[in-house]
Every structure is written in structure tokens, then in C-alpha cells.
Design a protein around this motif. Structure first.
Motif, PDB file in Angstrom:
ATOM      1  N   ASN A   3       0.861  -1.178   0.000  1.00 54.83           N
ATOM      2  CA  ASN A   3       0.000   0.000   0.000  1.00 54.83           C
ATOM      3  C   ASN A   3       0.903   1.235   0.000  1.00 54.83           C
ATOM      4  OD1 ASN A   3      -1.532   2.295   1.230  1.00 54.83           O
ATOM      5  ND2 ASN A   3      -3.184   0.795   1.241  1.00 54.83           N
ATOM      6  N   THR A 188     -16.586   5.128  -0.569  1.00 52.44           N
ATOM      7  CA  THR A 188     -16.254   3.699  -0.530  1.00 52.44           C
ATOM      8  C   THR A 188     -15.596   3.234  -1.818  1.00 52.44           C
ATOM      9  OG1 THR A 188     -18.473   3.149  -1.344  1.00 52.44           O
ATOM     10  CG2 THR A 188     -18.156   3.180   1.049  1.00 52.44           C
ATOM     11  N   LYS A 213      -7.084   4.055  -4.278  1.00 53.99           N
ATOM     12  CA  LYS A 213      -7.462   2.829  -3.574  1.00 53.99           C
ATOM     13  C   LYS A 213      -6.679   2.677  -2.277  1.00 53.99           C
ATOM     14  CE  LYS A 213      -8.721   0.208  -7.742  1.00 53.99           C
ATOM     15  NZ  LYS A 213      -8.325  -0.921  -8.633  1.00 53.99           N
ATOM     16  N   ASP A 214      -5.396   2.961  -2.338  1.00 54.30           N
ATOM     17  CA  ASP A 214      -4.561   2.835  -1.146  1.00 54.30           C
ATOM     18  C   ASP A 214      -4.973   3.850  -0.086  1.00 54.30           C
ATOM     19  OD1 ASP A 214      -3.258   0.843  -2.465  1.00 54.30           O
ATOM     20  OD2 ASP A 214      -1.408   1.971  -2.850  1.00 54.30           O
ATOM     21  N   GLN A 217      -8.069   2.680   1.742  1.00 49.83           N
ATOM     22  CA  GLN A 217      -7.802   1.612   2.700  1.00 49.83           C
ATOM     23  C   GLN A 217      -7.191   2.138   3.993  1.00 49.83           C
ATOM     24  OE1 GLN A 217      -5.373  -1.381   0.843  1.00 49.83           O
ATOM     25  NE2 GLN A 217      -6.948  -1.992  -0.627  1.00 49.83           N
ATOM     26  N   VAL A 218      -6.319   3.131   3.885  1.00 49.73           N
ATOM     27  CA  VAL A 218      -5.567   3.603   5.051  1.00 49.73           C
ATOM     28  C   VAL A 218      -6.323   4.663   5.846  1.00 49.73           C
ATOM     29  CG1 VAL A 218      -3.470   4.826   5.774  1.00 49.73           C
ATOM     30  CG2 VAL A 218      -3.336   3.036   4.030  1.00 49.73           C
ATOM     31  N   ASN A 221     -10.816   4.177   7.830  1.00 49.67           N
ATOM     32  CA  ASN A 221     -11.172   3.076   8.718  1.00 49.67           C
ATOM     33  C   ASN A 221     -12.225   3.551   9.724  1.00 49.67           C
ATOM     34  OD1 ASN A 221      -9.556   4.799  10.135  1.00 49.67           O
ATOM     35  ND2 ASN A 221      -8.070   3.273  10.803  1.00 49.67           N
ATOM     36  N   ARG A 223     -15.320   3.044   9.859  1.00 48.55           N
ATOM     37  CA  ARG A 223     -16.401   3.648   9.074  1.00 48.55           C
ATOM     38  C   ARG A 223     -17.714   3.762   9.856  1.00 48.55           C
ATOM     39  NH1 ARG A 223     -16.018   4.505   3.701  1.00 48.55           N
ATOM     40  NH2 ARG A 223     -14.018   3.994   2.742  1.00 48.55           N
TER      41      ARG A 223
END
Length: 314
Positions: A3, A188, A213-214, A217-218, A221, A223
């Protein structure tokens, strides 16, 4: 696959440490912990046979940088910490459910965030500070200044309002073309993140989809908890009041902010009264501190300098 955003974190952390701030975890109460980046000189290295000593009181004027909704503290303020740390003791909190800050309490209001922030600052030895709040962090900062005027001596607010009323929320989302705050602020997909960046920045930002995208993901969180923070943010118009702030408040805005536009900023200045000043930075949007950091830092330091020159004159 690595990532790329996560891989950059050690570099950012190293840069922050070079600027003089290091991470420090504060237990606010049982079940609630807040992470702060604090001036390294306030921490002493414990001897192996002794328990760690509590942080020392800062020796320079304190500036607290409070982040917005899309990223944690040092990501939001990465261009401001080094610019301020030589002259000021800089503290950068991660609000609850950002970074490593967490709680098992059910309260999701800006007031609870402010309560935890105030408790954390006191445990770090901070008696007085100037708070700089961006977007969501500005609403938390306003609540902090309202409830603890003895702690907050002045404020700088960028891209924020006093409180998210249902009318402002509805009008803003309709104008931007989003169905809900979560759709805007908790994307999302790559498409959703691009849509958020397109309304947050003045100039179109291009990054490869892999990086988007990375980042998702990082940075996005917790959510469920963050969606509850957004729900706890909106209040009824009839419950909205304008507190009488004794502090000087400087509204430092991106001239092309699409989320909280200049008209809202001017209305906010009018509501706040004589203690409020307004300054806009051209060719910048909601992310003014990231888009034009040199100009933003200069304006911020000019305001901070007036506060401390006034204090010396008294």
C-alpha cells in the motif's frame, strides 16, 4: 501488494520528528484514549528502573492543530507543523476514531470530542493555547472555545462553521450533488474519493487510481463510528445559537471553497461579532492549508504574532 499510502507513513512520521513532534498516547478516562503529536522537549526519557514521568509544561506559546474529517492529524497539518514548531509548542491531536484515538463510549457529538481534547491537553500540561481548526475540527474547536474559554485564548478557523444545522447540511449537500454527508465524506470507491477531492480542491488533482485505492484503505477506517460522528454532527435549526466568544477568532478561508463558501464565512464573521476577522486566500478551495501552504502559513503566523505582541504590550 504494498500500500503506497501506508508505505509513506514512516517518512511522514520521520519528518514530523525532525520538526520536533512525536506521538504520545493519553488515557482520557477508562475506555477512551487519544493520540497526540507533542513537542519532544516536553517528554523526558525515563530511566529503566523508574516509571515514565508525565509530560512537562510547554515553554513556548501553544498552538493546537485540529484536523478535519478525511484524514488524521499529521496528514492534515503536514505542511504547518514544521513552519510553526520553532516559535511555538505545536500539539496535533487525532480526534476519536481517527489515527489511534478510540473510545468505547457511545457519545458521538462534537461536545464529547471537545471534552476529551480538553482533558488530553490538560494532562499534557497545556494551560492556554490557540486552536487552529479545519472543517470538522473547526466545529470541535468552537465547542472547545465555548466550554473552556480559560483554556482557549484565540482561534483560527478554516472551512468550518459553528455547527452543522439541518438547513446548512441540506443546502450544502444539494448544491454539491450528494445525497448524504456519508456519501460525501466517507467514500467507498475510487469514484467517490475523486468526487470528494473535486469539491474539496480548487484545482483538479490527478492521482493514479492505485493511489486512490490505497488512500481509501488507510484513511477511511472506523467507518461505522465515523458515520455515527456525522449523524451526531447535524442539529436542528431551532437548537442553534451563537455563543458569545471572548476570544479573538480569525477566519482564514480558501476563496474558492465549495463546501463552506465565502458567503457562509462572511455570515459567520457577522454572527461572531467584533472579535472575528476574515481573510481569504485566492486560488484555493476547502483544502486551503494543503493547496497553498506557504500563503496559509504566512497568514497564520501573522495572526499568531499579533496575539503575542499584544500580550507583551500589556
Amino acid at each position: 501488494m504494498v500500500n503506497l499510502v501506508a508505505a509513506q507513513r514512516p517518512l511522514l512520521h520521520a519528518l514530523m520528528k525532525m520538526a520536533g513532534v512525536v506521538p504520545y498516547s493519553v488515557d482520557i478516562e477508562p475506555g477512551t484514549t487519544m493520540n497526540f503529536w507533542v513537542p519532544v522537549e516536553t517528554l523526558s526519557k525515563p530511566k529503566k528502573t523508574q516509571p515514565p514521568k508525565p509530560p512537562q509544561k510547554p515553554t513556548k506559546p501553544v498552538v493546537v492543530l485540529v484536523h478535519g474529517f478525511a484524514a488524521e492529524g499529521i496528514v492534515t497539518w503536514q505542511f504547518q507543523v514544521g513552519a510553526l514548531s520553532k516559535r511555538y509548542s505545536v500539539y496535533v491531536p487525532d480526534l476519536l476514531f481517527f489515527g489511534d484515538s478510540i473510545t468505547d463510549k457511545s457519545d458521538r457529538s462534537p461536545t464529547f470530542q471537545a471534552e476529551c481534547l480538553a482533558a488530553g491537553l490538560r494532562k499534557l500540561g497545556v494551560d492556554k493555547c490557540t486552536v487552529v481548526g479545519f472543517s470538522y475540527g473547526g466545529m470541535v474547536a468552537f465547542k472547545l472555545a465555548e466550554l473552556w474559554p480559560e483554556l482557549v485564548e484565540a482561534m483560527v478557523v478554516s472551512g468550518s462553521i459553528l455547527a452543522m444545522t439541518d438547513s446548512i447540511s441540506g443546502e450544502t449537500l444539494q448544491r454539491l450533488g450528494f445525497g448524504s454527508s456519508s456519501e460525501l465524506l466517507l467514500p467507498t470507491s475510487v469514484k467517490g474519493l475523486k468526487a470528494l477531492l473535486s469539491v474539496a480542491a480548487h484545482k483538479k488533482l490527478w492521482f493514479p487510481d492505485r493511489l486512490h485505492k490505497d488512500f481509501l484503505q488507510v484513511m477511511f477506517n472506523n467507518r461505522k463510528d465515523r458515520a455515527e460522528l456525522l449523524e451526531g454532527l447535524v442539529m436542528s435549526n431551532k437548537d442553534s445559537t451563537v455563543p458569545k466568544f471572548p476570544q479573538k477568532i480569525h477566519l482564514l478561508w480558501g476563496l474558492n471553497d465549495q463546501i463552506f463558501n465565502v458567503e457562509l464565512a462572511r455570515k459567520l464573521q457577522e454572527d461572531l461579532g467584533d472579535n472575528a476577522t476574515f481573510q481569504s486566500i485566492p486560488k484555493s478551495g476547502h483544502l486551503v492549508h494543503l493547496e497553498r501552504p506557504c500563503v496559509y502559513n504566512r497568514c497564520l503566523k501573522q495572526f499568531l504574532a499579533t496575539l503575542h505582541s499584544n500580550a507583551q504590550d500589556k
